[in-house]
Design an enzyme around this catalytic site. Sequence first.
Site, short mmCIF file in Angstrom:
data_model
loop_
_atom_site.label_atom_id
_atom_site.label_comp_id
_atom_site.label_asym_id
_atom_site.label_seq_id
_atom_site.Cartn_x
_atom_site.Cartn_y
_atom_site.Cartn_z
N LYS A 53 0.84 -1.20 0.00
CA LYS A 53 0.00 0.00 0.00
C LYS A 53 0.87 1.26 0.00
CE LYS A 53 -3.85 -2.42 2.13
NZ LYS A 53 -4.64 -2.75 3.33
N GLN A 97 -4.60 -1.28 9.62
CA GLN A 97 -4.61 -2.61 9.03
C GLN A 97 -5.26 -3.62 9.99
OE1 GLN A 97 -3.74 -3.26 5.90
NE2 GLN A 97 -4.01 -5.46 6.01
N ASP A 120 -10.81 3.30 3.91
CA ASP A 120 -11.16 1.88 3.85
C ASP A 120 -12.67 1.70 3.67
OD1 ASP A 120 -9.24 -0.17 3.94
OD2 ASP A 120 -8.84 0.16 6.07
N1 GUN Z 1 -6.96 -6.50 6.14
C1 GUN Z 1 -7.21 -7.20 5.02
N2 GUN Z 1 -7.73 -6.40 4.07
C2 GUN Z 1 -7.79 -5.16 4.60
C3 GUN Z 1 -8.21 -3.90 4.09
O1 GUN Z 1 -8.66 -3.75 2.95
N3 GUN Z 1 -8.10 -2.85 4.96
C4 GUN Z 1 -7.63 -2.99 6.20
N4 GUN Z 1 -7.58 -1.91 6.97
N5 GUN Z 1 -7.23 -4.15 6.71
C5 GUN Z 1 -7.31 -5.22 5.90
#
Ligand code: GUN
Length: 283
Positions: A53, A97, A120
């Site tokens: 990311k 996350q 998100d």
């Molecule tokens: N864990 C797995 N996928 C995601 C996501 O798209 N966002 C976040 N914050 N955590 C995740």
Amino acid sequence: MSAQLIDGNALSAQLRADVARRAAALKARGLTPGLAVVLVGDNPASQVYVRNKVKACQDNGLHSVLEQYPASLSEAELLARVDALNRDPAIHGILVQLPLPAHIDAQKVIEAISPDKDVDGFHVASAGALMVGQPGFWPCTPYGCMKMLESIGYKLRGKHAVVIGRSNIVGKPMALMLLQKNATVTICHSATPDLKAMTLQADVVVAAVGKRNVLTADMVKPGAVVIDVGMNRNEEGKLCGDVDFAGVKEVASYITPVPGGVGPMTITMLLVNTLEAAERAAG
Ligand code: GUN
């Protein structure tokens, strides 16, 4: 017949180029879009995701900050960090996350993020906005699936879409997005007695369970569009989705591969959401 692939890498490259162009335009006005990524603990998969990311931000002209904390971080300390990021004018998007360590209430942390920075799309305000069709951030994975359908010019109006999986992150928001485009939507899950009877009626199937071979060729109507959100490993450790790709591609009209399908689109839509958050902040 062999289905056409919907190439998530190629579509991502197009969309990321647009993000980079719009980020440069904002920068010329003195505002650099910024994303904060917060990782608590040392989950190896999460470490890979957050690195990807942050790198995607760097590659496309977005500012990014990676905050890494030990698993011993308290919930109060994490909430204090979120509060500081909410107030930071250089940060337009905040991503904590998941999963978080068990002693931290993930929903409480998500609700602490300002809805204006909820890139998100997990905050209840974002979920509510999606449900009633108001502007707000859409969760990145289902948003990416919608972009993939759009990329093939697929018209959802009047079509039957079957979503397998009911998670807050993918299944439920996916169903709402498909509904917003006037599809008839069925959500299937672990308590659905006859999944095959449902999927055989589908013009579009989205598989988002996290289990291999949830969808096999005998479960797919000829010509259906199949979107595979799964990210699993087979016996040889190779990445694979929820769909039996080799079999289903002989029945479907379009199919997304794993890897190279929905995966890259999730990060792409995170960039899009962050850019939009910055554009809204710029007015
Ligand atoms: N864990 C797995 N996928 C995601 C996501 O798209 N966002 C976040 N914050 N955590 C995740």
